[in-house]
Design a protein around this motif. Structure first.
Motif, PDB file in Angstrom:
ATOM      1  N   GLY A  67       0.804  -1.215   0.000  1.00  0.00           N
ATOM      2  CA  GLY A  67       0.000   0.000   0.000  1.00  0.00           C
ATOM      3  C   GLY A  67       0.839   1.268   0.000  1.00  0.00           C
ATOM      4  N   LEU A  68       2.070   1.198   0.515  1.00  0.00           N
ATOM      5  CA  LEU A  68       2.952   2.364   0.528  1.00  0.00           C
ATOM      6  C   LEU A  68       3.301   2.789  -0.893  1.00  0.00           C
ATOM      7  CD1 LEU A  68       5.405   1.442   3.442  1.00  0.00           C
ATOM      8  CD2 LEU A  68       3.460   3.008   3.510  1.00  0.00           C
ATOM      9  N   THR A 127       9.896   0.196   0.031  1.00  0.00           N
ATOM     10  CA  THR A 127       9.222  -0.734   0.943  1.00  0.00           C
ATOM     11  C   THR A 127       8.041  -1.403   0.261  1.00  0.00           C
ATOM     12  OG1 THR A 127       9.822   0.689   2.814  1.00  0.00           O
ATOM     13  CG2 THR A 127       8.110  -0.953   3.204  1.00  0.00           C
ATOM     14  N   GLY A 128       7.228  -0.597  -0.432  1.00  0.00           N
ATOM     15  CA  GLY A 128       6.065  -1.145  -1.122  1.00  0.00           C
ATOM     16  C   GLY A 128       6.442  -2.128  -2.206  1.00  0.00           C
ATOM     17  N   TYR A 129       7.495  -1.797  -2.943  1.00  0.00           N
ATOM     18  CA  TYR A 129       7.932  -2.697  -4.009  1.00  0.00           C
ATOM     19  C   TYR A 129       8.430  -4.021  -3.433  1.00  0.00           C
ATOM     20  CZ  TYR A 129      10.657  -4.772  -7.738  1.00  0.00           C
ATOM     21  OH  TYR A 129      11.164  -5.655  -8.642  1.00  0.00           O
ATOM     22  N   MET A 130       9.246  -3.945  -2.388  1.00  0.00           N
ATOM     23  CA  MET A 130       9.762  -5.190  -1.787  1.00  0.00           C
ATOM     24  C   MET A 130       8.636  -6.011  -1.173  1.00  0.00           C
ATOM     25  SD  MET A 130      13.553  -4.522  -0.227  1.00  0.00           S
ATOM     26  CE  MET A 130      13.023  -3.529   1.145  1.00  0.00           C
ATOM     27  N   GLY A 137       2.999 -10.244  -5.294  1.00  0.00           N
ATOM     28  CA  GLY A 137       2.010  -9.385  -5.920  1.00  0.00           C
ATOM     29  C   GLY A 137       2.562  -8.539  -7.040  1.00  0.00           C
ATOM     30  N   ALA A 138       3.800  -8.753  -7.408  1.00  0.00           N
ATOM     31  CA  ALA A 138       4.395  -7.948  -8.475  1.00  0.00           C
ATOM     32  C   ALA A 138       4.907  -8.857  -9.581  1.00  0.00           C
ATOM     33  CB  ALA A 138       5.522  -7.083  -7.915  1.00  0.00           C
ATOM     34  N   ALA A 139       4.098  -9.834  -9.917  1.00  0.00           N
ATOM     35  CA  ALA A 139       4.525 -10.818 -10.905  1.00  0.00           C
ATOM     36  C   ALA A 139       4.857 -10.181 -12.241  1.00  0.00           C
ATOM     37  CB  ALA A 139       3.424 -11.871 -11.097  1.00  0.00           C
ATOM     38  N   SER A 140       4.205  -9.094 -12.536  1.00  0.00           N
ATOM     39  CA  SER A 140       4.429  -8.456 -13.827  1.00  0.00           C
ATOM     40  C   SER A 140       5.607  -7.499 -13.800  1.00  0.00           C
ATOM     41  CB  SER A 140       3.176  -7.676 -14.263  1.00  0.00           C
ATOM     42  OG  SER A 140       2.882  -6.655 -13.332  1.00  0.00           O
TER      43      SER A 140
END
Length: 206
Positions: A67-68, A127-130, A137-140
């Motif tokens: 969410g960050l 932080t949000g990316y990690m 949640g960042a498969a793409s």
């Protein structure tokens, strides 16, 4: 690929530039100067967590998780108090945050006041990316960060931190294809740019 490239692809640096009224070039230069210390802070957290990378994944969630990242990307003004919470966790004090901004100013030639404003926003993006990587949640986005055959949280975060630190002036080698999480995170090495900054203000403890 460096963290600044990843964040630029996601629109994070553009959002920061627009909100702070600076050019994308300035935002990129600032991010390149600030990111190694932020990643170094998370490396220290991974080393100090009882559960290692698993513990770090839990911490990322407590700080606000993916969410960050969304908060910075949305058009509304960013609530940087969440970013300051992240900085408090990974740096330990405002003295370290100030030293990080001053060090980045000397590297980039940018105004320290701009870097101080940008630091919590960049911390939120990282932080949000990690957290998204940890949760799958960042498969793409940059899925190859979890390369190395380890998969899951460990491979994703271990490879991410190891590879990003090596690309951002930290460890001298990239994340190896094998050899376990310790080597991927360079946990046994001294390639942490935050140590140098903390040493300058007499707060490094080995």
């Amino acid at each position: 690929m460096q963290i600044t490239d990843i964040l630029a692809q996601m629109g994070g640096l553009q959002s920061i530039a627009k909100e702070l009224g600076v050019s994308e070039t300035q935002a990129t230069s600032a991010a390149e100067a600030l990111a190694p210390a932020i990643l170094g802070g998370f490396k220290k957290q991974a080393q100090s967590q009882p559960g290692g990378l698993e513990g770090l994944g839990g911490l990322l969630g407590q700080l606000g998780g993916g969410g960050l990242l969304e908060q910075v990307l949305r058009p509304q003004p960013t609530d940087v108090s969440r970013g300051n919470d992240v900085l408090g966790q990974i740096f330990g004090s405002k003295d370290v945050s100030r030293a990080v901004a001053q060090n980045a100013a000397s590297q980039s030639g940018l105004d320290p006041s701009l870097l101080k404003k940008m630091l919590p926003m960049l911390a939120m993006l990282v932080t949000g990316y990690m957290a998204k990587q940890a949760g799958g949640g960042a498969a793409s986005v940059q899925q190859d960060a979890s390369a190395g055959g380890l998969g899951g949280l460990g491979g994703g975060l271990g490879g991410l931190l190891g590879g990003l630190l090596s690309g951002g002036g930290g460890a001298s080698q990239g994340a190896p294809a094998s050899g376990g999480l310790a080597s991927m995170l360079d946990l046994n090495g001294d390639g942490n740019p935050l140590d140098d900054i903390m040493g300058m203000i007499g707060k490094v403890t080995r």
